[in-house]
Write an enzyme that holds these catalytic residues in place. Structure first.
Site, short mmCIF file in Angstrom:
data_model
loop_
_atom_site.label_atom_id
_atom_site.label_comp_id
_atom_site.label_asym_id
_atom_site.label_seq_id
_atom_site.Cartn_x
_atom_site.Cartn_y
_atom_site.Cartn_z
N SER A 114 3.82 -2.01 10.55
CA SER A 114 5.11 -2.22 10.45
C SER A 114 5.86 -3.34 10.48
O SER A 114 6.81 -4.03 10.78
CB SER A 114 5.47 -1.54 11.92
OG SER A 114 5.18 -0.46 12.19
N HIS B 59 -9.47 1.01 4.83
CA HIS B 59 -8.19 1.38 5.71
C HIS B 59 -8.56 2.05 6.69
O HIS B 59 -9.37 3.18 6.82
CB HIS B 59 -7.24 1.87 5.05
CG HIS B 59 -5.75 1.90 5.32
ND1 HIS B 59 -5.52 2.77 6.33
CD2 HIS B 59 -4.64 0.95 4.94
CE1 HIS B 59 -4.21 2.63 6.74
NE2 HIS B 59 -3.70 1.43 5.90
N GLY C 194 5.09 1.45 4.45
CA GLY C 194 6.22 1.92 4.50
C GLY C 194 7.40 1.00 3.69
O GLY C 194 8.02 1.67 2.70
N GLY D 175 2.64 2.44 10.90
CA GLY D 175 3.75 3.45 10.56
C GLY D 175 4.33 3.83 11.83
O GLY D 175 5.02 5.06 12.08
N GLU E 215 -5.20 -4.76 10.63
CA GLU E 215 -4.21 -3.80 10.91
C GLU E 215 -4.37 -2.89 12.26
O GLU E 215 -5.28 -2.01 12.02
CB GLU E 215 -4.12 -2.73 9.73
CG GLU E 215 -3.64 -3.36 8.31
CD GLU E 215 -3.21 -2.13 7.54
OE1 GLU E 215 -2.01 -2.64 6.77
OE2 GLU E 215 -3.96 -1.14 7.12
N GLU F 238 -6.79 4.70 7.85
CA GLU F 238 -6.76 5.92 7.71
C GLU F 238 -7.82 6.57 7.01
O GLU F 238 -8.26 7.92 7.03
CB GLU F 238 -5.37 6.13 6.70
CG GLU F 238 -4.19 6.04 7.67
CD GLU F 238 -3.06 5.57 6.86
OE1 GLU F 238 -3.03 5.42 5.53
OE2 GLU F 238 -1.94 4.82 7.52
N ASN G 202 0.92 -1.19 0.03
CA ASN G 202 0.00 -0.05 -0.06
C ASN G 202 0.82 1.22 -0.03
O ASN G 202 1.51 1.52 1.22
CB ASN G 202 -0.94 0.04 1.39
CG ASN G 202 -1.92 1.51 1.47
OD1 ASN G 202 -1.66 2.00 0.40
ND2 ASN G 202 -2.38 1.41 2.51
N TRP G 203 0.94 2.06 -1.23
CA TRP G 203 2.14 3.13 -1.20
C TRP G 203 1.45 4.17 -0.69
O TRP G 203 2.21 5.30 -0.53
CB TRP G 203 2.07 3.22 -2.78
CG TRP G 203 3.02 2.34 -3.37
CD1 TRP G 203 3.64 0.90 -3.11
CD2 TRP G 203 3.43 2.16 -4.88
NE1 TRP G 203 4.08 0.37 -3.96
CE2 TRP G 203 4.04 0.99 -5.05
CE3 TRP G 203 3.47 3.23 -5.75
CZ2 TRP G 203 4.71 1.00 -6.44
CZ3 TRP G 203 4.04 2.78 -6.94
CH2 TRP G 203 4.65 1.78 -7.22
N LYS G 204 0.22 4.24 -0.14
CA LYS G 204 -0.48 5.52 0.08
C LYS G 204 -0.22 6.51 -0.43
O LYS G 204 -0.04 6.45 -1.62
CB LYS G 204 0.10 5.62 1.89
CG LYS G 204 -0.11 4.34 2.62
CD LYS G 204 0.25 4.47 3.95
CE LYS G 204 -0.31 3.32 4.67
NZ LYS G 204 -0.29 3.17 6.34
P1 13P Z 1 3.15 0.47 7.58
O1 13P Z 1 3.46 -0.64 7.17
O2 13P Z 1 3.96 1.80 7.12
O3 13P Z 1 2.97 0.53 9.05
O4 13P Z 1 1.66 0.67 7.05
C1 13P Z 1 0.65 -0.35 7.31
C2 13P Z 1 -0.39 -0.01 6.55
O5 13P Z 1 -1.19 0.97 6.85
C3 13P Z 1 -0.65 -0.66 5.12
O6 13P Z 1 -1.83 -0.64 4.63
#
Ligand code: 13P
Length: 252
Positions: A215, A97, A237, A175, A169, A99, A9-11
Protein backbone atom coordinates in the site's frame (compact mmCIF):
# COMPACT_ATOMS: atom_id res chain seq x y z
CA UNK A 1 26.35 4.04 -2.43
CA UNK A 2 23.32 1.80 -2.69
CA UNK A 3 20.71 2.45 -5.33
CA UNK A 4 17.25 3.80 -4.70
CA UNK A 5 14.79 1.61 -6.59
CA UNK A 6 11.11 1.99 -7.36
CA UNK A 7 9.72 -1.17 -8.92
CA UNK A 8 6.19 -1.58 -10.21
CA UNK A 9 4.72 -5.05 -9.79
CA UNK A 10 1.76 -5.12 -12.15
CA UNK A 11 0.73 -8.59 -10.90
CA UNK A 12 -1.94 -10.23 -13.10
CA UNK A 13 -3.23 -6.95 -14.53
CA UNK A 14 -3.34 -5.42 -18.02
CA UNK A 15 -3.79 -7.22 -21.32
CA UNK A 16 -0.96 -6.74 -23.80
CA UNK A 17 -2.41 -3.61 -25.39
CA UNK A 18 -3.15 -1.94 -22.05
CA UNK A 19 0.28 -2.96 -20.77
CA UNK A 20 1.99 -1.36 -23.74
CA UNK A 21 0.04 1.86 -23.17
CA UNK A 22 0.92 1.87 -19.48
CA UNK A 23 4.62 1.24 -20.14
CA UNK A 24 4.66 4.02 -22.77
CA UNK A 25 3.00 6.44 -20.38
CA UNK A 26 5.38 5.64 -17.52
CA UNK A 27 8.41 5.80 -19.82
CA UNK A 28 7.36 9.23 -21.16
CA UNK A 29 6.86 10.61 -17.65
CA UNK A 30 10.17 9.21 -16.42
CA UNK A 31 12.08 10.56 -19.43
CA UNK A 32 10.42 13.98 -19.32
CA UNK A 33 9.87 14.59 -15.62
CA UNK A 34 11.82 11.92 -13.73
CA UNK A 35 14.27 13.36 -11.22
CA UNK A 36 16.70 10.43 -11.74
CA UNK A 37 17.09 9.76 -8.03
CA UNK A 38 15.79 6.21 -8.38
CA UNK A 39 16.22 3.26 -10.70
CA UNK A 40 12.79 2.54 -12.16
CA UNK A 41 11.81 -1.07 -12.82
CA UNK A 42 8.61 -2.19 -14.54
CA UNK A 43 7.52 -5.77 -13.83
CA UNK A 44 4.69 -6.58 -16.22
CA UNK A 45 3.28 -10.06 -16.92
CA UNK A 46 5.64 -12.39 -18.82
CA UNK A 47 3.98 -12.02 -22.19
CA UNK A 48 4.49 -8.24 -22.13
CA UNK A 49 8.20 -8.38 -21.39
CA UNK A 50 9.62 -8.29 -24.92
CA UNK A 51 7.39 -5.42 -25.99
CA UNK A 52 8.00 -3.42 -22.84
CA UNK A 53 11.77 -3.89 -23.11
CA UNK A 54 11.61 -2.64 -26.71
CA UNK A 55 9.58 0.45 -26.02
CA UNK A 56 11.23 1.87 -22.89
CA UNK A 57 14.32 4.05 -22.86
CA UNK A 58 16.73 1.56 -21.31
CA UNK A 59 18.78 4.32 -19.68
CA UNK A 60 15.72 5.50 -17.76
CA UNK A 61 13.56 2.44 -17.23
CA UNK A 62 14.52 -1.17 -16.48
CA UNK A 63 12.29 -4.19 -16.84
CA UNK A 64 11.79 -7.28 -14.70
CA UNK A 65 9.64 -10.40 -14.54
CA UNK A 66 7.38 -11.27 -11.62
CA UNK A 67 8.62 -14.85 -11.34
CA UNK A 68 10.67 -17.48 -13.13
CA UNK A 69 10.70 -21.26 -13.26
CA UNK A 70 12.56 -23.47 -10.79
CA UNK A 71 14.00 -25.62 -13.59
CA UNK A 72 16.39 -24.53 -16.32
CA UNK A 73 14.42 -26.07 -19.18
CA UNK A 74 12.58 -29.15 -20.33
CA UNK A 75 9.18 -30.77 -19.95
CA UNK A 76 7.59 -28.28 -17.54
CA UNK A 77 4.43 -27.20 -19.33
CA UNK A 78 3.50 -23.59 -18.71
CA UNK A 79 6.75 -22.58 -17.06
CA UNK A 80 8.94 -19.64 -18.07
CA UNK A 81 12.63 -20.12 -17.33
CA UNK A 82 15.12 -17.57 -16.03
CA UNK A 83 17.02 -17.89 -19.32
CA UNK A 84 13.85 -17.00 -21.25
CA UNK A 85 13.28 -13.96 -19.05
CA UNK A 86 16.87 -12.86 -19.59
CA UNK A 87 16.57 -13.34 -23.36
CA UNK A 88 13.79 -10.70 -23.50
CA UNK A 89 16.25 -8.10 -22.25
CA UNK A 90 14.76 -7.96 -18.75
CA UNK A 91 17.27 -7.39 -15.97
CA UNK A 92 15.31 -8.18 -12.81
CA UNK A 93 13.03 -10.88 -11.46
CA UNK A 94 10.76 -10.71 -8.42
CA UNK A 95 11.11 -13.91 -6.37
CA UNK A 96 9.34 -15.08 -3.25
CA UNK A 97 6.40 -12.71 -3.41
CA UNK A 98 3.91 -13.63 -0.66
CA UNK A 99 1.24 -14.26 -3.31
CA UNK A 100 3.50 -16.88 -4.93
CA UNK A 101 4.28 -18.42 -1.55
CA UNK A 102 0.63 -18.47 -0.47
CA UNK A 103 -1.28 -19.33 -3.66
CA UNK A 104 1.33 -21.39 -5.54
CA UNK A 105 3.03 -23.17 -2.66
CA UNK A 106 6.48 -21.68 -3.15
CA UNK A 107 8.75 -22.94 -0.41
CA UNK A 108 12.29 -21.91 0.48
CA UNK A 109 13.50 -25.02 -1.35
CA UNK A 110 11.79 -23.95 -4.58
CA UNK A 111 12.97 -20.37 -4.13
CA UNK A 112 16.58 -21.50 -3.75
CA UNK A 113 16.37 -23.17 -7.15
CA UNK A 114 14.83 -20.05 -8.69
CA UNK A 115 17.44 -17.80 -7.07
CA UNK A 116 20.27 -19.94 -8.41
CA UNK A 117 18.86 -19.92 -11.95
CA UNK A 118 18.11 -16.19 -11.88
CA UNK A 119 21.67 -15.43 -10.78
CA UNK A 120 23.21 -17.89 -13.25
CA UNK A 121 21.37 -16.06 -16.02
CA UNK A 122 22.46 -12.60 -14.89
CA UNK A 123 19.11 -11.47 -13.52
CA UNK A 124 18.96 -9.39 -10.34
CA UNK A 125 16.44 -10.99 -7.99
CA UNK A 126 14.09 -8.72 -6.04
CA UNK A 127 13.62 -11.12 -3.15
CA UNK A 128 10.47 -10.62 -1.09
CA UNK A 129 9.93 -11.37 2.56
CA UNK A 130 7.28 -10.37 5.09
CA UNK A 131 4.95 -11.66 7.74
CA UNK A 132 1.21 -12.26 8.01
CA UNK A 133 -1.01 -10.32 10.39
CA UNK A 134 -1.09 -13.07 13.06
CA UNK A 135 2.70 -13.11 13.13
CA UNK A 136 2.83 -9.33 13.56
CA UNK A 137 0.18 -9.47 16.28
CA UNK A 138 2.21 -12.12 18.08
CA UNK A 139 5.26 -9.80 17.70
CA UNK A 140 7.14 -12.56 15.92
CA UNK A 141 7.79 -10.62 12.69
CA UNK A 142 11.55 -10.36 13.17
CA UNK A 143 11.96 -14.10 13.71
CA UNK A 144 9.73 -14.79 10.71
CA UNK A 145 11.66 -12.56 8.34
CA UNK A 146 15.02 -13.83 9.64
CA UNK A 147 13.92 -17.40 8.93
CA UNK A 148 12.82 -16.48 5.39
CA UNK A 149 16.25 -14.95 4.74
CA UNK A 150 18.24 -17.65 6.57
CA UNK A 151 16.62 -20.38 4.49
CA UNK A 152 17.28 -18.68 1.14
CA UNK A 153 19.38 -15.64 0.26
CA UNK A 154 21.65 -16.00 3.30
CA UNK A 155 22.92 -19.27 1.81
CA UNK A 156 24.28 -17.45 -1.23
CA UNK A 157 27.93 -16.47 -1.51
CA UNK A 158 28.79 -12.84 -0.78
CA UNK A 159 29.38 -12.24 -4.50
CA UNK A 160 25.94 -13.64 -5.32
CA UNK A 161 24.23 -11.78 -2.49
CA UNK A 162 25.54 -8.45 -3.81
CA UNK A 163 23.18 -8.86 -6.80
CA UNK A 164 20.09 -9.23 -4.58
CA UNK A 165 17.55 -6.53 -3.84
CA UNK A 166 15.42 -7.23 -0.75
CA UNK A 167 11.77 -6.18 -0.59
CA UNK A 168 10.01 -6.29 2.78
CA UNK A 169 6.30 -6.61 2.19
CA UNK A 170 4.17 -7.28 5.27
CA UNK A 171 1.26 -9.38 3.97
CA UNK A 172 -1.26 -7.40 6.02
CA UNK A 173 -0.28 -4.24 4.14
CA UNK A 174 -0.51 -5.64 0.60
CA UNK A 175 -3.48 -4.34 -1.34
CA UNK A 176 -5.28 -3.47 1.88
CA UNK A 177 -4.69 0.27 1.96
CA UNK A 178 -3.21 -0.36 5.42
CA UNK A 179 0.42 0.71 5.02
CA UNK A 180 2.93 -0.16 7.71
CA UNK A 181 3.70 2.98 9.65
CA UNK A 182 6.88 4.69 8.64
CA UNK A 183 8.37 3.62 11.98
CA UNK A 184 7.38 -0.04 11.49
CA UNK A 185 8.86 -0.09 7.98
CA UNK A 186 12.08 1.66 9.00
CA UNK A 187 12.49 -0.60 12.03
CA UNK A 188 12.14 -3.79 9.98
CA UNK A 189 14.42 -2.59 7.17
CA UNK A 190 17.08 -1.55 9.68
CA UNK A 191 16.76 -5.00 11.27
CA UNK A 192 17.18 -6.69 7.87
CA UNK A 193 20.26 -4.55 7.17
CA UNK A 194 21.67 -5.58 10.54
CA UNK A 195 21.10 -9.26 9.66
CA UNK A 196 22.88 -8.75 6.33
CA UNK A 197 25.79 -7.08 8.14
CA UNK A 198 26.04 -10.00 10.58
CA UNK A 199 26.07 -12.48 7.69
CA UNK A 200 28.07 -10.70 4.97
CA UNK A 201 29.69 -7.72 6.68
CA UNK A 202 28.98 -3.99 6.84
CA UNK A 203 30.10 -3.09 3.36
CA UNK A 204 27.65 -5.46 1.70
CA UNK A 205 24.87 -4.47 4.13
CA UNK A 206 25.39 -0.80 3.32
CA UNK A 207 25.41 -1.56 -0.40
CA UNK A 208 22.18 -3.61 -0.43
CA UNK A 209 19.02 -1.89 -1.62
CA UNK A 210 16.12 -2.76 0.69
CA UNK A 211 12.63 -1.79 -0.43
CA UNK A 212 9.32 -1.48 1.34
CA UNK A 213 6.11 -2.76 -0.27
CA UNK A 214 2.49 -2.76 0.82
CA UNK A 215 0.00 0.00 0.00
CA UNK A 216 2.82 2.41 -0.81
CA UNK A 217 1.28 5.25 -2.81
CA UNK A 218 1.76 8.77 -4.12
CA UNK A 219 0.77 10.21 -0.74
CA UNK A 220 2.90 8.17 1.65
CA UNK A 221 5.99 7.46 -0.49
CA UNK A 222 7.86 10.62 0.42
CA UNK A 223 7.67 9.97 4.14
CA UNK A 224 8.58 6.30 3.75
CA UNK A 225 11.53 7.04 1.44
CA UNK A 226 12.86 9.72 3.81
CA UNK A 227 13.86 6.98 6.25
CA UNK A 228 17.54 6.03 6.38
CA UNK A 229 17.06 2.32 5.64
CA UNK A 230 14.20 2.53 3.12
CA UNK A 231 15.81 2.56 -0.32
CA UNK A 232 12.58 2.60 -2.32
CA UNK A 233 9.45 0.62 -2.90
CA UNK A 234 7.89 -2.38 -4.56
CA UNK A 235 4.59 -0.98 -5.71
CA UNK A 236 1.47 -2.92 -6.66
CA UNK A 237 -1.80 -1.06 -7.22
CA UNK A 238 -0.26 2.41 -7.52
CA UNK A 239 2.09 1.24 -10.30
CA UNK A 240 -0.89 0.70 -12.60
CA UNK A 241 -1.52 4.45 -12.85
CA UNK A 242 1.33 6.27 -14.57
CA UNK A 243 0.47 9.56 -12.86
CA UNK A 244 0.65 8.01 -9.38
CA UNK A 245 3.71 5.93 -10.17
CA UNK A 246 5.78 8.90 -11.32
CA UNK A 247 4.98 10.70 -8.08
CA UNK A 248 6.34 7.71 -6.16
CA UNK A 249 9.43 7.60 -8.41
CA UNK A 250 10.07 11.27 -7.69
CA UNK A 251 9.40 10.98 -3.95
CA UNK A 252 13.05 10.82 -2.85
P1 13P B 1 0.13 -2.97 -3.20
O1 13P B 1 1.02 -1.79 -3.47
O2 13P B 1 -1.04 -3.06 -4.15
O3 13P B 1 -0.28 -3.04 -1.75
O4 13P B 1 0.99 -4.29 -3.51
C1 13P B 1 2.25 -4.41 -2.95
C2 13P B 1 2.91 -5.57 -3.57
O5 13P B 1 2.55 -6.71 -3.31
C3 13P B 1 4.00 -5.32 -4.52
O6 13P B 1 4.68 -6.49 -4.81
Amino acid sequence: MRKNIVAGNWKCNTNLQDGIELAKAVNKLVVETGDKKATVVLCPPFIHLTKVVELVDSKSVSVGAQNCGAEAKGAFTGEVSAEMVKSTGAGYVILGHSERREYYGETSEILNKKLALALANGLAPIYCCGEALETREAEKQNEWVKKQLDETVFNLTAEEFKKIVIAYEPIWAIGTGKTATTAQAQEMLAYIRQLIAAKFGNEIAEGTSILYGGSCNAKNAEELFSQPDIDGGLIGGASLKAGDFIQIINAF
